[in-house]
Motif scaffolding. Structure first.
Motif, PDB file in Angstrom:
ATOM      1  N   ARG A   1       1.619   5.276 -10.297  1.00  0.00           N
ATOM      2  CA  ARG A   1       0.557   4.395  -9.809  1.00  0.00           C
ATOM      3  C   ARG A   1      -0.629   5.191  -9.298  1.00  0.00           C
ATOM      4  O   ARG A   1      -1.763   4.729  -9.335  1.00  0.00           O
ATOM      5  CB  ARG A   1       1.097   3.491  -8.701  1.00  0.00           C
ATOM      6  CG  ARG A   1       2.124   2.472  -9.189  1.00  0.00           C
ATOM      7  CD  ARG A   1       2.481   1.493  -8.105  1.00  0.00           C
ATOM      8  NE  ARG A   1       3.404   0.483  -8.589  1.00  0.00           N
ATOM      9  CZ  ARG A   1       3.840  -0.549  -7.850  1.00  0.00           C
ATOM     10  NH1 ARG A   1       3.420  -0.679  -6.609  1.00  0.00           N
ATOM     11  NH2 ARG A   1       4.672  -1.420  -8.352  1.00  0.00           N
ATOM     12  N   LEU A   2      -0.347   6.369  -8.791  1.00  0.00           N
ATOM     13  CA  LEU A   2      -1.454   7.204  -8.319  1.00  0.00           C
ATOM     14  C   LEU A   2      -2.332   7.660  -9.481  1.00  0.00           C
ATOM     15  O   LEU A   2      -3.548   7.764  -9.357  1.00  0.00           O
ATOM     16  CB  LEU A   2      -0.903   8.422  -7.567  1.00  0.00           C
ATOM     17  CG  LEU A   2      -0.369   8.157  -6.147  1.00  0.00           C
ATOM     18  CD1 LEU A   2       0.255   9.426  -5.597  1.00  0.00           C
ATOM     19  CD2 LEU A   2      -1.472   7.670  -5.224  1.00  0.00           C
ATOM     20  N   ASP A   3      -1.709   7.914 -10.634  1.00  0.00           N
ATOM     21  CA  ASP A   3      -2.471   8.380 -11.794  1.00  0.00           C
ATOM     22  C   ASP A   3      -3.159   7.239 -12.523  1.00  0.00           C
ATOM     23  O   ASP A   3      -4.146   7.446 -13.214  1.00  0.00           O
ATOM     24  CB  ASP A   3      -1.551   9.123 -12.774  1.00  0.00           C
ATOM     25  CG  ASP A   3      -0.995  10.399 -12.144  1.00  0.00           C
ATOM     26  OD1 ASP A   3      -1.650  10.902 -11.204  1.00  0.00           O
ATOM     27  OD2 ASP A   3       0.060  10.866 -12.588  1.00  0.00           O
TER      28      ASP A   3
ATOM     29  N   SER B   1      -7.043   6.541 -11.921  1.00  0.00           N
ATOM     30  CA  SER B   1      -7.908   7.563 -12.511  1.00  0.00           C
ATOM     31  C   SER B   1      -7.946   7.429 -14.028  1.00  0.00           C
ATOM     32  O   SER B   1      -8.994   7.610 -14.657  1.00  0.00           O
ATOM     33  CB  SER B   1      -7.410   8.959 -12.120  1.00  0.00           C
ATOM     34  OG  SER B   1      -6.084   9.168 -12.578  1.00  0.00           O
TER      35      SER B   1
ATOM     36  N   LYS C   1       0.827  -1.204   0.000  1.00  0.00           N
ATOM     37  CA  LYS C   1       0.000   0.000   0.000  1.00  0.00           C
ATOM     38  C   LYS C   1       0.865   1.259   0.000  1.00  0.00           C
ATOM     39  O   LYS C   1       0.547   2.249  -0.666  1.00  0.00           O
ATOM     40  CB  LYS C   1      -0.924  -0.010   1.217  1.00  0.00           C
ATOM     41  CG  LYS C   1      -1.912   1.138   1.233  1.00  0.00           C
ATOM     42  CD  LYS C   1      -2.865   1.024   2.411  1.00  0.00           C
ATOM     43  CE  LYS C   1      -3.823  -0.136   2.215  1.00  0.00           C
ATOM     44  NZ  LYS C   1      -4.878  -0.145   3.267  1.00  0.00           N
ATOM     45  N   TYR C   2       1.965   1.200   0.732  1.00  0.00           N
ATOM     46  CA  TYR C   2       2.890   2.346   0.746  1.00  0.00           C
ATOM     47  C   TYR C   2       3.483   2.580  -0.637  1.00  0.00           C
ATOM     48  O   TYR C   2       3.570   3.719  -1.113  1.00  0.00           O
ATOM     49  CB  TYR C   2       3.993   2.105   1.768  1.00  0.00           C
ATOM     50  CG  TYR C   2       5.151   3.063   1.642  1.00  0.00           C
ATOM     51  CD1 TYR C   2       5.058   4.379   2.125  1.00  0.00           C
ATOM     52  CD2 TYR C   2       6.341   2.678   1.024  1.00  0.00           C
ATOM     53  CE1 TYR C   2       6.107   5.267   1.987  1.00  0.00           C
ATOM     54  CE2 TYR C   2       7.388   3.560   0.884  1.00  0.00           C
ATOM     55  CZ  TYR C   2       7.284   4.856   1.374  1.00  0.00           C
ATOM     56  OH  TYR C   2       8.315   5.737   1.232  1.00  0.00           O
ATOM     57  N   ASN C   3       3.890   1.479  -1.302  1.00  0.00           N
ATOM     58  CA  ASN C   3       4.463   1.621  -2.644  1.00  0.00           C
ATOM     59  C   ASN C   3       3.441   2.179  -3.626  1.00  0.00           C
ATOM     60  O   ASN C   3       3.775   2.966  -4.511  1.00  0.00           O
ATOM     61  CB  ASN C   3       4.967   0.264  -3.136  1.00  0.00           C
ATOM     62  CG  ASN C   3       6.180  -0.220  -2.360  1.00  0.00           C
ATOM     63  OD1 ASN C   3       6.952   0.595  -1.834  1.00  0.00           O
ATOM     64  ND2 ASN C   3       6.341  -1.529  -2.269  1.00  0.00           N
ATOM     65  N   LEU C   4       2.186   1.766  -3.462  1.00  0.00           N
ATOM     66  CA  LEU C   4       1.148   2.256  -4.347  1.00  0.00           C
ATOM     67  C   LEU C   4       0.935   3.758  -4.199  1.00  0.00           C
ATOM     68  O   LEU C   4       0.773   4.476  -5.185  1.00  0.00           O
ATOM     69  CB  LEU C   4      -0.164   1.508  -4.062  1.00  0.00           C
ATOM     70  CG  LEU C   4      -1.371   1.920  -4.894  1.00  0.00           C
ATOM     71  CD1 LEU C   4      -1.136   1.642  -6.373  1.00  0.00           C
ATOM     72  CD2 LEU C   4      -2.622   1.211  -4.406  1.00  0.00           C
ATOM     73  N   HIS C   5       0.970   4.254  -2.972  1.00  0.00           N
ATOM     74  CA  HIS C   5       0.708   5.669  -2.731  1.00  0.00           C
ATOM     75  C   HIS C   5       1.945   6.536  -2.901  1.00  0.00           C
ATOM     76  O   HIS C   5       1.825   7.753  -3.069  1.00  0.00           O
ATOM     77  CB  HIS C   5       0.154   5.857  -1.310  1.00  0.00           C
ATOM     78  CG  HIS C   5      -1.273   5.422  -1.174  1.00  0.00           C
ATOM     79  ND1 HIS C   5      -2.332   6.265  -1.410  1.00  0.00           N
ATOM     80  CD2 HIS C   5      -1.813   4.217  -0.860  1.00  0.00           C
ATOM     81  CE1 HIS C   5      -3.467   5.609  -1.222  1.00  0.00           C
ATOM     82  NE2 HIS C   5      -3.181   4.364  -0.888  1.00  0.00           N
ATOM     83  N   SER C   6       3.111   5.924  -2.871  1.00  0.00           N
ATOM     84  CA  SER C   6       4.327   6.727  -3.010  1.00  0.00           C
ATOM     85  C   SER C   6       4.771   6.894  -4.461  1.00  0.00           C
ATOM     86  O   SER C   6       5.576   7.764  -4.765  1.00  0.00           O
ATOM     87  CB  SER C   6       5.471   6.081  -2.219  1.00  0.00           C
ATOM     88  OG  SER C   6       5.774   4.785  -2.737  1.00  0.00           O
ATOM     89  N   ASP C   7       4.236   6.041  -5.387  1.00  0.00           N
ATOM     90  CA  ASP C   7       4.605   6.107  -6.799  1.00  0.00           C
ATOM     91  C   ASP C   7       3.616   7.022  -7.527  1.00  0.00           C
ATOM     92  O   ASP C   7       2.427   6.706  -7.606  1.00  0.00           O
ATOM     93  CB  ASP C   7       4.579   4.705  -7.418  1.00  0.00           C
ATOM     94  CG  ASP C   7       5.180   4.696  -8.813  1.00  0.00           C
ATOM     95  OD1 ASP C   7       5.518   5.788  -9.317  1.00  0.00           O
ATOM     96  OD2 ASP C   7       5.318   3.606  -9.381  1.00  0.00           O
TER      97      ASP C   7
END
Length: 209
Positions: free
Chosen positions: A77-79, A82, A68-74
């Motif tokens: 991946r954040l884009d 959407s 979850k940290y890797n998902l929110h820190s990249d």
């Protein structure tokens, strides 16, 4: 007498440093557990000592928290979610528009909702119906021709079978007549007429007499 504060700096004494590390680590993990329980938070702690020893704590699963940290820190991946949602939304809008157009076209082909159509639109609809009718007639003619061909093939098979049965009926009586003639010959003539040895014997006896 107030408690003396320990200055926040590296402890030079190795033994004291290890003892302080062990105590503070337990206190840190305890506070993390309390924070997770009180606030329903997902917490993961990874600690390496000066000697390289690993200590870890996770409120649920360390691997899940790290992912979850890797998902929110990249940022990429954040884009991505959407972008995927936008793509799915665009595809859905396109399919919905296509279904609406096809439904409207089907109603027009059935002769419904033509009151607001112009002369040109009615002419286009007439041409479309003519094309559709032409395709239907071609398909019908093709199927009728196929059925006729199948019936002719079955007729030829039946005629061949009838011809074969007639030949069998012609051959069977001839064989019966030959056997009957043999039986009639043997029954109508006396034994001396059918047996040559008996005739010779009778002639010899008459001469001696």
């Amino acid at each position: 007498m107030t408690r003396q504060k320990i200055p926040i700096k590296k402890i030079d004494n190795i033994t004291a440093r290890q003892v302080t590390f062990s105590k503070r680590r337990r206190g840190l993990f305890k506070k993390a557990q309390e924070l997770s329980t009180l606030c329903d938070a997902e917490i993961a702690l990874i600690v390496f000592s000066a000697t390289g020893k690993l200590s870890e704590y996770a409120s649920s699963s360390l691997q899940e928290v790290v992912e979850k940290y890797n998902l929110h820190s990249d940022p990429k991946r954040l884009d991505r979610p959407s972008i995927e949602l936008q793509t799915k939304s665009d595809n859905f809008d396109m399919l919905r528009k296509k279904v609406t157009n096809m439904t409207q076209e089907l109603r027009l082909l059935k002769g419904e909702e033509m009151e607001e159509m112009t002369i040109e639109e009615l002419q286009k609809l007439e041409q479309l119906l003519d094309k559709g009718l032409t395709r239907v007639l071609k398909e019908k003619d093709a199927r009728i021709a196929k059925e006729i061909s199948d019936l002719k093939r079955k007729e030829n098979q039946i005629m061949q079978e009838n011809s074969r049965l007639k030949q069998l009926q012609i051959l069977t009586p001839e064989q019966g007549q030959s056997s009957e003639s043999t039986i009639i010959c043997s029954s109508s003539h006396p034994p001396q007429d059918c047996d040559s040895s008996d005739t010779s014997l009778n002639l010899g006896l008459s001469l001696f007499k």
